[in-house]
Motif scaffolding. Structure first.
Motif, PDB file in Angstrom:
ATOM      1  N   TYR A 176       0.835  -1.206   0.000  1.00 48.95           N
ATOM      2  CA  TYR A 176       0.000   0.000   0.000  1.00 48.95           C
ATOM      3  C   TYR A 176       0.869   1.255   0.000  1.00 48.95           C
ATOM      4  CZ  TYR A 176      -4.518  -2.288   0.648  1.00 48.95           C
ATOM      5  OH  TYR A 176      -5.650  -3.030   0.466  1.00 48.95           O
ATOM      6  N   ARG A 177       1.939   1.237   0.777  1.00 49.41           N
ATOM      7  CA  ARG A 177       2.842   2.395   0.800  1.00 49.41           C
ATOM      8  C   ARG A 177       3.490   2.616  -0.565  1.00 49.41           C
ATOM      9  NH1 ARG A 177       3.904   0.234   5.926  1.00 49.41           N
ATOM     10  NH2 ARG A 177       5.870  -0.705   5.268  1.00 49.41           N
ATOM     11  N   ARG A 178       3.819   1.516  -1.266  1.00 43.69           N
ATOM     12  CA  ARG A 178       4.394   1.649  -2.613  1.00 43.69           C
ATOM     13  C   ARG A 178       3.395   2.316  -3.560  1.00 43.69           C
ATOM     14  NH1 ARG A 178       6.051  -3.628  -5.143  1.00 43.69           N
ATOM     15  NH2 ARG A 178       6.754  -2.230  -6.785  1.00 43.69           N
ATOM     16  N   ILE A 179       2.140   1.886  -3.485  1.00 43.42           N
ATOM     17  CA  ILE A 179       1.103   2.490  -4.335  1.00 43.42           C
ATOM     18  C   ILE A 179       0.962   3.969  -4.006  1.00 43.42           C
ATOM     19  CG2 ILE A 179      -1.378   2.536  -4.860  1.00 43.42           C
ATOM     20  CD1 ILE A 179      -1.343  -0.555  -4.384  1.00 43.42           C
ATOM     21  N   LYS A 180       0.865   4.309  -2.724  1.00 41.03           N
ATOM     22  CA  LYS A 180       0.714   5.710  -2.311  1.00 41.03           C
ATOM     23  C   LYS A 180       1.902   6.542  -2.758  1.00 41.03           C
ATOM     24  CE  LYS A 180      -2.074   4.825   1.782  1.00 41.03           C
ATOM     25  NZ  LYS A 180      -2.121   4.849   3.250  1.00 41.03           N
TER      26      LYS A 180
ATOM     27  N   GLN B 145       3.842   6.002  -5.355  1.00 44.59           N
ATOM     28  CA  GLN B 145       3.806   6.204  -6.805  1.00 44.59           C
ATOM     29  C   GLN B 145       2.694   7.165  -7.229  1.00 44.59           C
ATOM     30  OE1 GLN B 145       4.395   2.782  -9.380  1.00 44.59           O
ATOM     31  NE2 GLN B 145       5.310   1.653  -7.680  1.00 44.59           N
ATOM     32  N   LEU B 146       1.550   7.083  -6.562  1.00 47.25           N
ATOM     33  CA  LEU B 146       0.443   7.990  -6.892  1.00 47.25           C
ATOM     34  C   LEU B 146       0.636   9.369  -6.289  1.00 47.25           C
ATOM     35  CD1 LEU B 146      -2.830   5.902  -6.448  1.00 47.25           C
ATOM     36  CD2 LEU B 146      -1.875   6.782  -8.575  1.00 47.25           C
ATOM     37  N   GLY B 147       1.284   9.423  -5.173  1.00 46.04           N
ATOM     38  CA  GLY B 147       1.359  10.642  -4.376  1.00 46.04           C
ATOM     39  C   GLY B 147       0.250  10.602  -3.333  1.00 46.04           C
TER      40      GLY B 147
END
Length: 142
Positions: free
Chosen positions: A115-119, A121-123
Motif C-alpha cells: 500500500y505504501r508503494r502504491i501511495k 507512486q500515486l502521491g
C-alpha cells in the motif's frame, strides 16, 4: 496504435488489476486467493472478528454461493470457523480463528508495504482523492 477510451467499468477493472499486481505475489506466497484474503481481512477488522455469512458476502463483494466455497477452503485450512447461533439455526456465522489471526498478522506488514508503494507512486494527495472518489461512487444511486 491508439487505445480506445475505456468505459467507467472497464477503467475500474483495469485499475483493480493494476492494484492487485502489487498484492498477488504475496497472496501466492501464502497460498491464498484474493477472495480468501478479503474474507480474512474483513473478519480481522470487524468487532469480535465475526459476521453473518450474508453480511460477509455483501461487504466482500462475493456472491453468496461463491462465498460458500471460499469459506469451506478457509475452514479446511483452519483460518475460519463457521457456526450457527443456538438462538437461530437459520443464520450462519463466520469467525476468524487464532490461526486466521496469526496469518493476518504474518501478512499484514508486507501488505501495508505494498500500500505504501502504491501511495508513493500515486502521491499521497492523489491517493487520498482516489479513495474519496471511490467512496463517493459507491454511494451513487442507480
Amino acid at each position: 496504435m491508439a487505445k480506445p477510451t475505456p468505459s467507467l467499468t472497464v477503467a475500474l477493472l483495469q485499475a483493480r488489476e493494476a492494484a492487485m499486481g502489487f498484492f498477488r505475489p504475496l497472496l501466492n506466497e501464502y497460498g491464498l486467493t484474493e477472495q480468501q484474503w478479503r474474507v480474512i481481512r474483513i473478519l480481522k477488522e470487524v468487532p469480535e472478528h465475526q459476521l453473518e455469512s450474508r453480511d460477509l458476502a455483501e461487504i466482500a463483494c462475493i456472491l453468496r454461493p461463491s462465498l460458500t466455497g471460499v469459506l469451506v477452503r478457509l475452514e479446511k485450512t483452519g483460518y475460519v470457523k463457521r457456526w450457527k447461533p443456538a438462538n437461530d439455526q437459520r443464520r450462519l456465522c463466520v469467525s476468524l480463528t487464532e490461526e486466521g489471526h496469526r496469518l493476518f498478522d504474518a501478512m499484514s506488514g508486507d501488505m501495508h508495504k505494498q500500500y505504501r508503494r502504491i501511495k508513493r507512486q500515486l502521491g499521497a494527495d492523489n491517493y487520498k482523492t482516489l479513495m474519496a472518489l471511490l467512496d463517493q461512487l459507491q454511494r451513487v444511486e442507480p
